[in-house]
Design a protein around this motif. Structure first.
Motif, PDB file in Angstrom:
ATOM      1  N   SER A  94       0.810  -1.222   0.000  1.00  0.00           N
ATOM      2  CA  SER A  94       0.000   0.000   0.000  1.00  0.00           C
ATOM      3  C   SER A  94       0.841   1.268   0.000  1.00  0.00           C
ATOM      4  O   SER A  94       0.357   2.343  -0.366  1.00  0.00           O
ATOM      5  CB  SER A  94      -0.935   0.012   1.215  1.00  0.00           C
ATOM      6  OG  SER A  94      -0.200   0.020   2.417  1.00  0.00           O
ATOM      7  N   LYS A  95       2.113   1.157   0.410  1.00  0.00           N
ATOM      8  CA  LYS A  95       2.971   2.335   0.470  1.00  0.00           C
ATOM      9  C   LYS A  95       4.425   1.890   0.490  1.00  0.00           C
ATOM     10  O   LYS A  95       4.725   0.696   0.440  1.00  0.00           O
ATOM     11  CB  LYS A  95       2.642   3.174   1.709  1.00  0.00           C
ATOM     12  CG  LYS A  95       2.658   2.405   3.009  1.00  0.00           C
ATOM     13  CD  LYS A  95       2.095   3.239   4.151  1.00  0.00           C
ATOM     14  CE  LYS A  95       1.975   2.407   5.432  1.00  0.00           C
ATOM     15  NZ  LYS A  95       1.430   3.212   6.552  1.00  0.00           N
ATOM     16  N   ARG A 105       4.714  -0.412  -2.734  1.00  0.00           N
ATOM     17  CA  ARG A 105       3.975   0.349  -3.738  1.00  0.00           C
ATOM     18  C   ARG A 105       4.894   0.808  -4.863  1.00  0.00           C
ATOM     19  O   ARG A 105       4.521   0.731  -6.047  1.00  0.00           O
ATOM     20  CB  ARG A 105       3.284   1.550  -3.098  1.00  0.00           C
ATOM     21  CG  ARG A 105       2.619   2.449  -4.121  1.00  0.00           C
ATOM     22  CD  ARG A 105       1.751   3.501  -3.515  1.00  0.00           C
ATOM     23  NE  ARG A 105       1.284   4.453  -4.514  1.00  0.00           N
ATOM     24  CZ  ARG A 105       0.351   5.364  -4.303  1.00  0.00           C
ATOM     25  NH1 ARG A 105      -0.225   5.468  -3.107  1.00  0.00           N
ATOM     26  NH2 ARG A 105      -0.014   6.184  -5.271  1.00  0.00           N
ATOM     27  N   ARG A 146      -8.273   1.009   2.759  1.00  0.00           N
ATOM     28  CA  ARG A 146      -8.428   2.284   2.043  1.00  0.00           C
ATOM     29  C   ARG A 146      -7.133   2.680   1.356  1.00  0.00           C
ATOM     30  O   ARG A 146      -7.127   3.044   0.174  1.00  0.00           O
ATOM     31  CB  ARG A 146      -8.852   3.383   3.020  1.00  0.00           C
ATOM     32  CG  ARG A 146      -9.058   4.755   2.343  1.00  0.00           C
ATOM     33  CD  ARG A 146      -9.394   5.827   3.355  1.00  0.00           C
ATOM     34  NE  ARG A 146      -8.336   5.990   4.335  1.00  0.00           N
ATOM     35  CZ  ARG A 146      -7.224   6.710   4.105  1.00  0.00           C
ATOM     36  NH1 ARG A 146      -7.017   7.267   2.933  1.00  0.00           N
ATOM     37  NH2 ARG A 146      -6.304   6.843   5.054  1.00  0.00           N
ATOM     38  N   VAL A 147      -6.021   2.611   2.073  1.00  0.00           N
ATOM     39  CA  VAL A 147      -4.733   2.997   1.489  1.00  0.00           C
ATOM     40  C   VAL A 147      -4.346   2.039   0.372  1.00  0.00           C
ATOM     41  O   VAL A 147      -3.803   2.445  -0.662  1.00  0.00           O
ATOM     42  CB  VAL A 147      -3.646   3.057   2.574  1.00  0.00           C
ATOM     43  CG1 VAL A 147      -2.301   3.455   1.971  1.00  0.00           C
ATOM     44  CG2 VAL A 147      -4.032   4.044   3.669  1.00  0.00           C
ATOM     45  N   THR A 193      -6.402   0.390  -1.582  1.00  0.00           N
ATOM     46  CA  THR A 193      -7.241   0.689  -2.743  1.00  0.00           C
ATOM     47  C   THR A 193      -6.686   1.886  -3.514  1.00  0.00           C
ATOM     48  O   THR A 193      -6.644   1.883  -4.752  1.00  0.00           O
ATOM     49  CB  THR A 193      -8.684   0.974  -2.299  1.00  0.00           C
ATOM     50  OG1 THR A 193      -9.208  -0.205  -1.676  1.00  0.00           O
ATOM     51  CG2 THR A 193      -9.559   1.343  -3.476  1.00  0.00           C
ATOM     52  N   GLU A 194      -6.257   2.891  -2.790  1.00  0.00           N
ATOM     53  CA  GLU A 194      -5.663   4.065  -3.445  1.00  0.00           C
ATOM     54  C   GLU A 194      -4.394   3.684  -4.193  1.00  0.00           C
ATOM     55  O   GLU A 194      -4.158   4.138  -5.320  1.00  0.00           O
ATOM     56  CB  GLU A 194      -5.365   5.140  -2.407  1.00  0.00           C
ATOM     57  CG  GLU A 194      -6.613   5.748  -1.763  1.00  0.00           C
ATOM     58  CD  GLU A 194      -6.267   6.665  -0.605  1.00  0.00           C
ATOM     59  OE1 GLU A 194      -5.064   6.767  -0.249  1.00  0.00           O
ATOM     60  OE2 GLU A 194      -7.207   7.280  -0.048  1.00  0.00           O
ATOM     61  N   ALA A 195      -3.564   2.854  -3.570  1.00  0.00           N
ATOM     62  CA  ALA A 195      -2.333   2.416  -4.231  1.00  0.00           C
ATOM     63  C   ALA A 195      -2.639   1.597  -5.470  1.00  0.00           C
ATOM     64  O   ALA A 195      -2.019   1.770  -6.527  1.00  0.00           O
ATOM     65  CB  ALA A 195      -1.487   1.604  -3.253  1.00  0.00           C
ATOM     66  N   ARG A 237      -5.235   1.741  -7.362  1.00  0.00           N
ATOM     67  CA  ARG A 237      -5.735   2.623  -8.420  1.00  0.00           C
ATOM     68  C   ARG A 237      -4.567   3.294  -9.148  1.00  0.00           C
ATOM     69  O   ARG A 237      -4.550   3.400 -10.379  1.00  0.00           O
ATOM     70  CB  ARG A 237      -6.676   3.667  -7.818  1.00  0.00           C
ATOM     71  CG  ARG A 237      -7.407   4.507  -8.864  1.00  0.00           C
ATOM     72  CD  ARG A 237      -8.369   5.479  -8.204  1.00  0.00           C
ATOM     73  NE  ARG A 237      -9.399   4.781  -7.423  1.00  0.00           N
ATOM     74  CZ  ARG A 237      -9.535   4.885  -6.123  1.00  0.00           C
ATOM     75  NH1 ARG A 237      -8.730   5.657  -5.411  1.00  0.00           N
ATOM     76  NH2 ARG A 237     -10.498   4.221  -5.499  1.00  0.00           N
ATOM     77  N   ALA A 238      -3.571   3.741  -8.382  1.00  0.00           N
ATOM     78  CA  ALA A 238      -2.403   4.377  -8.995  1.00  0.00           C
ATOM     79  C   ALA A 238      -1.613   3.375  -9.831  1.00  0.00           C
ATOM     80  O   ALA A 238      -1.155   3.685 -10.936  1.00  0.00           O
ATOM     81  CB  ALA A 238      -1.517   4.983  -7.909  1.00  0.00           C
TER      82      ALA A 238
END
Length: 231
Positions: A10-11, A15, A36-37, A39-41, A43-44
Motif C-alpha cells: 500500500s505504500k 507500492r 483504504r490505502v 485501494t488508493e495504491a 488505483r495508482a
C-alpha cells in the motif's frame, strides 16, 4: 503477462515496486492490512496499464495467503512473490530487556512464518513458471548487532536462512534475499522516530530490484545499495 504477488504494497517500497512492475507490463496482486490505502495504491498502479487486484488482509492468516495466490492464478499463474510486509515487534524499537515477547512473536509471524506460508502456497505455480522467483526483504539488522534492533533483526536473520535453504531445495527458482538499505519509510520512522536524517525514497531503491529481475543472477543475498553502485 507475468504475474507478481507483493505483500505490504500500500505504500513505501511495496507500492514503488508495484508501480515499476506495472509499467513493465506485469499483472499484480497486492496485499496490505489497510484497505483504504491499499485501494488508493492499486488505483495508482492500475494507471500504468496493469491488471491489479488488491486484497486487504493480514499475511499471517492462511486463508488470506490462499486468496492472494488464487487471485494470481486468476491472472494466469504466479511468476514472482515479493514478501515485503514487515513488523517491527515494538514501536519505537526497544532493548531486548524491554521487548514484549508478544511483539517478538508478531515480528516472527509476519516477517518469517508468513513469508514461508505464502511461498508454500504459491510453490506449485512458481515451479511451473519459466521465471519463478521469490524475493524476501532482508535488513542489515539481520547480519549486524545493533542495539534495539534485536527482535526485528532476529526475524530477518531467520528469513534470510529460510531463503537460503529454499534456494538449495528449489534450484529451478531464483530466490533472492535483498537488503534494501536505509529508506525514508513509515516503518523506519516508527522504529526510530527521533532520527530525522535524510534517507533515499523507496522509488530510488527500486532499480536494484529491477536489475535482479533483468539479469537474473544466482539465488543469494543481495544489497540494493551495492547493486545500484555497480550499475
Amino acid at each position: 503477462m507475468p504475474v507478481a504477488i507483493i505483500t505490504g504494497a500500500s505504500k513505501g517500497l511495496g507500492r514503488a515496486l508495484a508501480e515499476a512492475l506495472a509499467g513493465r507490463g506485469w499483472d499484480l496482486v497486492l496485499d496490505a492490512r489497510g484497505g483504504r490505502v491499499l485501494t488508493e495504491a492499486a488505483r495508482a498502479v492500475a494507471g500504468h496499464g496493469a491488471r491489479v487486484e488488491a486484497l486487504p488482509g493480514d499475511v499471517t492468516d492462511a486463508g488470506h495467503r490462499a486468496a492472494l495466490v488464487a487471485a494470481a492464478r486468476g491472472f494466469g499463474g504466479v511468476d514472482l512473490v515479493v514478501h515485503n510486509a514487515s513488523a517491527l515487534g515494538a514501536e519505537p524499537l526497544t532493548r531486548l530487556a524491554e521487548l514484549p515477547l508478544e511483539g517478538l512473536r508478531r515480528a516472527l509471524e509476519v516477517n518469517t512464518v508468513a513469508a514461508l506460508g505464502l511461498v508454500r502456497e504459491a510453490l506449485p505455480w512458481l515451479r511451473e513458471s519459466a521465471t519463478g522467483t521469490v524475493i524476501t526483504l532482508s535488513s542489515d539488522a539481520a547480519a549486524e548487532a545493533y542495539g534495539t534492533w534485536g527482535g526485528y533483526g532476529a526475524s530477518k536473520a531467520a528469513l534470510d536462512q529460510l531463503a537460503a535453504v529454499l534456494a538449495v531445495e528449489e534450484p529451478g527458482l531464483r530466490v533472492w534475499a535483498v537488503d534494501p538499505g536505509d529508506m525514508a519509510t513509515d516503518l523506519y520512522a516508527a522504529a526510530v522516530p527521533e532520527d530525522d536524517s535524510p534517507r533515499p525514497a523507496p522509488a530510488d531503491v527500486v532499480p536494484a530490484f529491477l536489475r535482479l529481475l533483468d539479469e537474473r543472477p544466482a539465488s543469494g543475498r543481495y544489497s540494493a545499495p551495492s547493486l545500484l553502485e555497480a550499475r
